[in-house]
Design a protein around this motif. Structure first.
Motif, PDB file in Angstrom:
ATOM      1  N   GLU A 160       0.818  -1.209   0.000  1.00 63.38           N
ATOM      2  CA  GLU A 160       0.000   0.000   0.000  1.00 63.38           C
ATOM      3  C   GLU A 160       0.853   1.260   0.000  1.00 63.38           C
ATOM      4  O   GLU A 160       0.537   2.242  -0.664  1.00 63.38           O
ATOM      5  N   LEU A 161       1.956   1.227   0.750  1.00 62.93           N
ATOM      6  CA  LEU A 161       2.788   2.415   0.901  1.00 62.93           C
ATOM      7  C   LEU A 161       3.673   2.681  -0.310  1.00 62.93           C
ATOM      8  O   LEU A 161       3.977   3.825  -0.627  1.00 62.93           O
ATOM      9  N   THR A 162       4.139   1.621  -0.991  1.00 64.34           N
ATOM     10  CA  THR A 162       5.086   1.782  -2.097  1.00 64.34           C
ATOM     11  C   THR A 162       4.474   1.626  -3.470  1.00 64.34           C
ATOM     12  O   THR A 162       5.082   1.993  -4.463  1.00 64.34           O
ATOM     13  N   GLU A 163       3.251   1.040  -3.541  1.00 67.32           N
ATOM     14  CA  GLU A 163       2.579   0.733  -4.803  1.00 67.32           C
ATOM     15  C   GLU A 163       3.292  -0.351  -5.598  1.00 67.32           C
ATOM     16  O   GLU A 163       3.017  -0.551  -6.785  1.00 67.32           O
ATOM     17  N   LEU A 164       4.234  -1.050  -4.968  1.00 65.06           N
ATOM     18  CA  LEU A 164       4.767  -2.270  -5.566  1.00 65.06           C
ATOM     19  C   LEU A 164       3.740  -3.376  -5.386  1.00 65.06           C
ATOM     20  O   LEU A 164       2.906  -3.334  -4.481  1.00 65.06           O
ATOM     21  N   THR A 165       3.784  -4.389  -6.250  1.00 64.49           N
ATOM     22  CA  THR A 165       2.852  -5.501  -6.102  1.00 64.49           C
ATOM     23  C   THR A 165       3.347  -6.435  -4.995  1.00 64.49           C
ATOM     24  O   THR A 165       4.539  -6.422  -4.623  1.00 64.49           O
ATOM     25  N   VAL A 166       2.431  -7.242  -4.494  1.00 59.35           N
ATOM     26  CA  VAL A 166       2.786  -8.220  -3.469  1.00 59.35           C
ATOM     27  C   VAL A 166       3.868  -9.167  -3.995  1.00 59.35           C
ATOM     28  O   VAL A 166       4.812  -9.524  -3.288  1.00 59.35           O
ATOM     29  N   THR A 167       3.731  -9.567  -5.258  1.00 62.59           N
ATOM     30  CA  THR A 167       4.717 -10.469  -5.867  1.00 62.59           C
ATOM     31  C   THR A 167       6.105  -9.843  -5.888  1.00 62.59           C
ATOM     32  O   THR A 167       7.111 -10.489  -5.558  1.00 62.59           O
ATOM     33  N   GLU A 168       6.198  -8.579  -6.269  1.00 62.13           N
ATOM     34  CA  GLU A 168       7.503  -7.892  -6.313  1.00 62.13           C
ATOM     35  C   GLU A 168       8.137  -7.824  -4.929  1.00 62.13           C
ATOM     36  O   GLU A 168       9.345  -8.018  -4.777  1.00 62.13           O
ATOM     37  N   ILE A 169       7.313  -7.546  -3.921  1.00 66.78           N
ATOM     38  CA  ILE A 169       7.837  -7.442  -2.558  1.00 66.78           C
ATOM     39  C   ILE A 169       8.299  -8.807  -2.053  1.00 66.78           C
ATOM     40  O   ILE A 169       9.339  -8.924  -1.389  1.00 66.78           O
ATOM     41  N   GLU A 170       7.542  -9.851  -2.359  1.00 70.16           N
ATOM     42  CA  GLU A 170       7.950 -11.203  -1.958  1.00 70.16           C
ATOM     43  C   GLU A 170       9.267 -11.600  -2.625  1.00 70.16           C
ATOM     44  O   GLU A 170      10.115 -12.263  -2.015  1.00 70.16           O
ATOM     45  N   GLN A 171       9.459 -11.190  -3.882  1.00 70.09           N
ATOM     46  CA  GLN A 171      10.729 -11.465  -4.567  1.00 70.09           C
ATOM     47  C   GLN A 171      11.878 -10.733  -3.886  1.00 70.09           C
ATOM     48  O   GLN A 171      12.966 -11.305  -3.704  1.00 70.09           O
ATOM     49  N   LEU A 172      11.652  -9.457  -3.511  1.00 69.84           N
ATOM     50  CA  LEU A 172      12.678  -8.712  -2.794  1.00 69.84           C
ATOM     51  C   LEU A 172      13.021  -9.381  -1.469  1.00 69.84           C
ATOM     52  O   LEU A 172      14.183  -9.494  -1.091  1.00 69.84           O
ATOM     53  N   LYS A 173      11.996  -9.849  -0.763  1.00 77.41           N
ATOM     54  CA  LYS A 173      12.184 -10.510   0.517  1.00 77.41           C
ATOM     55  C   LYS A 173      13.015 -11.781   0.348  1.00 77.41           C
ATOM     56  O   LYS A 173      13.915 -12.086   1.138  1.00 77.41           O
ATOM     57  N   GLY A 174      12.712 -12.543  -0.726  1.00 66.21           N
ATOM     58  CA  GLY A 174      13.459 -13.780  -0.978  1.00 66.21           C
ATOM     59  C   GLY A 174      14.915 -13.543  -1.294  1.00 66.21           C
ATOM     60  O   GLY A 174      15.788 -14.298  -0.911  1.00 66.21           O
ATOM     61  N   LEU A 175      15.185 -12.425  -2.012  1.00 68.38           N
ATOM     62  CA  LEU A 175      16.577 -12.122  -2.378  1.00 68.38           C
ATOM     63  C   LEU A 175      17.413 -11.670  -1.194  1.00 68.38           C
ATOM     64  O   LEU A 175      18.622 -11.809  -1.196  1.00 68.38           O
ATOM     65  N   HIS A 176      16.778 -11.117  -0.182  1.00 68.00           N
ATOM     66  CA  HIS A 176      17.526 -10.530   0.942  1.00 68.00           C
ATOM     67  C   HIS A 176      17.345 -11.253   2.234  1.00 68.00           C
ATOM     68  O   HIS A 176      17.747 -10.789   3.290  1.00 68.00           O
ATOM     69  N   ASP A 177      16.656 -12.400   2.224  1.00 68.64           N
ATOM     70  CA  ASP A 177      16.543 -13.211   3.447  1.00 68.64           C
ATOM     71  C   ASP A 177      17.896 -13.879   3.779  1.00 68.64           C
ATOM     72  O   ASP A 177      18.633 -14.295   2.875  1.00 68.64           O
TER      73      ASP A 177
END
Length: 341
Positions: A324-341
């Motif tokens: 909601e805050l960034t207007e990125l999609t949920v999928t994009e955010i999950e990909q970012l999370k996976g790359l930086h976990d």
């Protein structure tokens, strides 16, 4: 009918009708339909439309068409006896997306009328009314702004299918206190006084407005009934609890948004983006490549959104809030999370 009838509860007990839960309970229910009709007629009077006699409350949710689409839930959506659709939205805090969200909601309601085999000529006007507890337009001191489809030069109307109202509560209160409004003659003013009497964000109740409302209610049956409905809503333990819960959520979300803006400013992302856009525009003008400007702006915005999302992920902010805050999609955010976990 005595004055005591209106003062059943302490002033500080009145709920703020600008909180969407209270607003919906007050204006968005079948038992309060007469109040809603009177309120809508007061707003639409300036556009010269026929008076509303009857409304039907419509489904308020638009389902997502794609997996990453945002679910849209309207505050109030009604259909009049002339098949006009009217969407009323109340905003206690500024989410900085009001214009685009308004056009998105309007378009979804307008196009939802179209059925297979139906001609475009059958599409009926759609009206959006936004009541905001903040200012959007520096170009005017008017508290009620109306936008329609007009020719840029001749100012003649293309069609009446689009009508968008913005009501600025801050400007209304300012004009009321400056004695620039005659609430005895201005029908809309009395309804906006109901909305403006309590300001929960400032922890303030305007007793002067209450006293004038009290006097008006003695002469106005619609306002008198509305006042009593407001008191009943404020005294209901279930509604008051739901109201407080919703208020806490709204204020928490507003704080998160301000925090996000602060993070971006601290890191220089917003300033860097502005400089990048200015440089891109200058270079694009020199080279005559408008497409390059557009791509540069989009790239800068995407980079800023990604940086903010990464910082919020480190703070363990939930993915839906980040979306909601960034207007990125949920999928994009999950990909970012996976790359930086």
């Amino acid at each position: 009918m005595s004055v005591k009838t209106l003062r059943k509860i302490p002033l500080e007990r009145f709920v703020d009708l600008k909180v969407d839960y209270a607003f919906k309970q007050f204006f968005g229910t079948e038992q309060n339909k007469n109040i809603t009709v009177a309120f809508l007629n007061a707003i639409l009077d300036r556009t010269g439309r026929n008076a509303i006699n009857e409304i039907s409350f419509m489904r308020q949710e638009f389902g997502s068409e794609h997996v990453d689409d945002k679910q849209s839930r309207l505050d109030i959506l009604v259909k009049t006896q002339e098949d006009l659709f009217i969407n009323v939205e109340i905003q206690l805090t500024n989410q900085y997306d009001m214009m685009k969200r308004t056009l998105y909601y309007w378009s979804r309601i307008y196009t939802s009328q179209l059925r297979k085999g139906m001609g475009y000529h059958k599409l009926r006007p759609t009206i959006t009314i936004n009541i905001c507890n903040f200012s959007l337009f520096e170009q005017t001191e008017d508290y009620h702004s109306i936008f329609q489809l007009y020719d840029n030069q001749g100012k003649f109307k293309m069609d009446d299918v689009l009508e968008i109202h913005f009501i600025d509560m801050n400007k209304f209160i300012k004009q009321w206190y400056a004695k620039q409004l005659n609430s005895w003659e201005n029908v809309l003013a009395k309804w906006l006084m109901l909305l403006g009497m309590v300001d929960v964000r400032k922890e303030k109740v305007y007793e002067e407005i209450y006293l004038e409302l009290e006097a008006l209610a003695m002469k106005d049956e619609e306002l008198f009934n509305a006042f009593n409905v407001w008191q009943d809503l404020s005294q209901s333990p279930e509604d008051y609890y739901a109201y407080q819960s919703r208020l806490k959520y709204i204020l928490d979300e507003a704080a998160k948004l301000e925090d996000t803006k602060h993070i971006a400013e601290q890191e220089g992302l917003l300033k860097g983006l502005e400089r990048g856009i200015e440089q891109g525009l200058k270079q694009g003008i020199e080279q005559g490549i408008e497409q390059g400007i557009e791509q540069g702006i989009k790239h800068g915005e995407k980079k800023m959104q990604t940086e903010i999302a990464l910082k919020l992920l480190k703070r363990n902010t939930d993915i839906e809030t980040i979306a909601e805050l960034t207007e990125l999609t949920v999928t994009e955010i999950e990909q970012l999370k996976g790359l930086h976990d």
